[in-house]
Design a protein around this motif. Sequence first.
Motif, PDB file in Angstrom:
ATOM      1  N   LYS A  17      -4.597  -9.456   7.453  1.00 40.73           N
ATOM      2  CA  LYS A  17      -5.577  -8.202   7.413  1.00 40.73           C
ATOM      3  C   LYS A  17      -4.548  -6.978   7.052  1.00 40.73           C
ATOM      4  CE  LYS A  17      -9.162  -9.133  10.190  1.00 40.73           C
ATOM      5  NZ  LYS A  17     -10.473  -8.945  11.533  1.00 40.73           N
ATOM      6  N   ALA A  18      -3.828  -6.828   7.607  1.00 42.62           N
ATOM      7  CA  ALA A  18      -2.676  -5.624   7.187  1.00 42.62           C
ATOM      8  C   ALA A  18      -1.854  -5.884   5.346  1.00 42.62           C
ATOM      9  CB  ALA A  18      -1.596  -6.151   8.103  1.00 42.62           C
ATOM     10  N   PHE A  19      -2.013  -6.729   6.035  1.00 37.99           N
ATOM     11  CA  PHE A  19      -1.236  -7.161   3.983  1.00 37.99           C
ATOM     12  C   PHE A  19      -2.363  -7.244   2.857  1.00 37.99           C
ATOM     13  CE2 PHE A  19       2.648  -8.151   5.923  1.00 37.99           C
ATOM     14  CZ  PHE A  19       3.558  -8.581   5.051  1.00 37.99           C
ATOM     15  N   GLY A  20      -3.875  -6.459   2.851  1.00 39.87           N
ATOM     16  CA  GLY A  20      -4.425  -6.572   2.105  1.00 39.87           C
ATOM     17  C   GLY A  20      -5.413  -6.158   2.412  1.00 39.87           C
ATOM     18  N   ALA A  72       1.129  -0.980   0.182  1.00 37.25           N
ATOM     19  CA  ALA A  72       0.186   0.170  -0.441  1.00 37.25           C
ATOM     20  C   ALA A  72       1.091   1.607  -0.308  1.00 37.25           C
ATOM     21  CB  ALA A  72      -0.967  -0.115   0.686  1.00 37.25           C
ATOM     22  N   HIS A  73       2.444   0.954  -0.537  1.00 38.33           N
ATOM     23  CA  HIS A  73       2.687   2.636  -0.403  1.00 38.33           C
ATOM     24  C   HIS A  73       3.923   2.126  -1.199  1.00 38.33           C
ATOM     25  CE1 HIS A  73       3.654   6.311   1.991  1.00 38.33           C
ATOM     26  NE2 HIS A  73       4.615   6.155   1.124  1.00 38.33           N
ATOM     27  N   LEU A  98      -4.398  -1.942  10.854  1.00 38.61           N
ATOM     28  CA  LEU A  98      -3.006  -1.708   9.719  1.00 38.61           C
ATOM     29  C   LEU A  98      -2.533  -2.056   8.872  1.00 38.61           C
ATOM     30  CD1 LEU A  98      -1.212  -1.322  12.350  1.00 38.61           C
ATOM     31  CD2 LEU A  98      -0.474  -3.287  12.546  1.00 38.61           C
ATOM     32  N   ILE A  99      -1.714  -1.383   8.101  1.00 41.92           N
ATOM     33  CA  ILE A  99      -1.880  -1.667   6.707  1.00 41.92           C
ATOM     34  C   ILE A  99      -0.358  -1.670   6.472  1.00 41.92           C
ATOM     35  CG2 ILE A  99      -2.339  -0.163   4.190  1.00 41.92           C
ATOM     36  CD1 ILE A  99      -4.170   1.120   5.404  1.00 41.92           C
ATOM     37  N   TYR A 100       0.001  -2.716   5.564  1.00 36.14           N
ATOM     38  CA  TYR A 100       1.550  -2.464   4.952  1.00 36.14           C
ATOM     39  C   TYR A 100       1.163  -2.253   4.256  1.00 36.14           C
ATOM     40  CZ  TYR A 100       4.879  -4.688   1.989  1.00 36.14           C
ATOM     41  OH  TYR A 100       6.246  -4.979   1.513  1.00 36.14           O
TER      42      TYR A 100
END
Length: 292
Positions: free
Chosen positions: A267-270, A5-6, A231-233
């Motif tokens: 969840k953080a990976f998508g 995501a970044h 939480l986002i990766y």
Amino acid sequence: MVIDAHQHFWDPARADYPWMQAPELAPIRRAFGPDDLAPLLRANAVDASILVQCRCSIEETEEFLRLAAATPSVIGVVGWADLTDGAVGETLERLRGSPGGERLVGIRHQVHDEPDPNWLLRDDVQRGLAAVVSHDLTYDFLVRTREMPAVIATAQAFPQGRFVLDHAAKPPISAGFSREWADLLAALAACGNVWCKISGLATEARWNDWDAKRLLPFVAHAAKCFGEDRLIYGSDWPVCLLAGSYGGTKGALEECLMTLGPNVRDKAFGANARRAYLIPSSLSEKVARSAG
């Protein structure tokens, strides 16, 4: 679907990047584009990415949208628009109608480079943020601890908006755990409309002396504050190359997240990125078909 995501694209031969002039950034002061990222995504089992602005330029945003239209793996663009411009709403409309405009998911500004730590609270900036929210776009906060009080006030002022905190507000990992950072992060997390990217953490550590164990206290605190659903990766590629490889930095964050539980990792990976940026299921399916 696994989403980075970044990530960024840039070419210093074609445009100016004021933040890139520091001598220690010389290793990444070259062109990076879709052809450089594609093999890294494949090698690390990443299906899609979100392309994030690098400079204060509407031309860059337009270019990124065109790139996204031509690059199936780029599932969204966080671009730049001048929040202080009274006509920013019209600009957002124009961007949405431009080639690739359907992939515009958010707006960002390098707030931590502004001399005023309360820049976000200026009347003209608040009006611009209102336009971002009214156009159902997410706003990314690029800040450090200094700007966090203004970030908290902004998230509270727009309870109907969606906000993403980039790089967990860049905690001073190389100097040790900061209680000020930790307390402000917890206060921001109390605003239920904010997600936190655990991106860019390796480059906040000592570049030649870090590992997953060093990052874990910061990832664990972010997870405690924001929970498994916010939480986002993100890789922060190619900036992450200053501290390690794409696979090395991704692997370290994955190790941290798995320590906290498989649900946190998954969840953080998508899924969390899809919710934060309102990525439509139809686009996710299109990306999956192109990869398959």
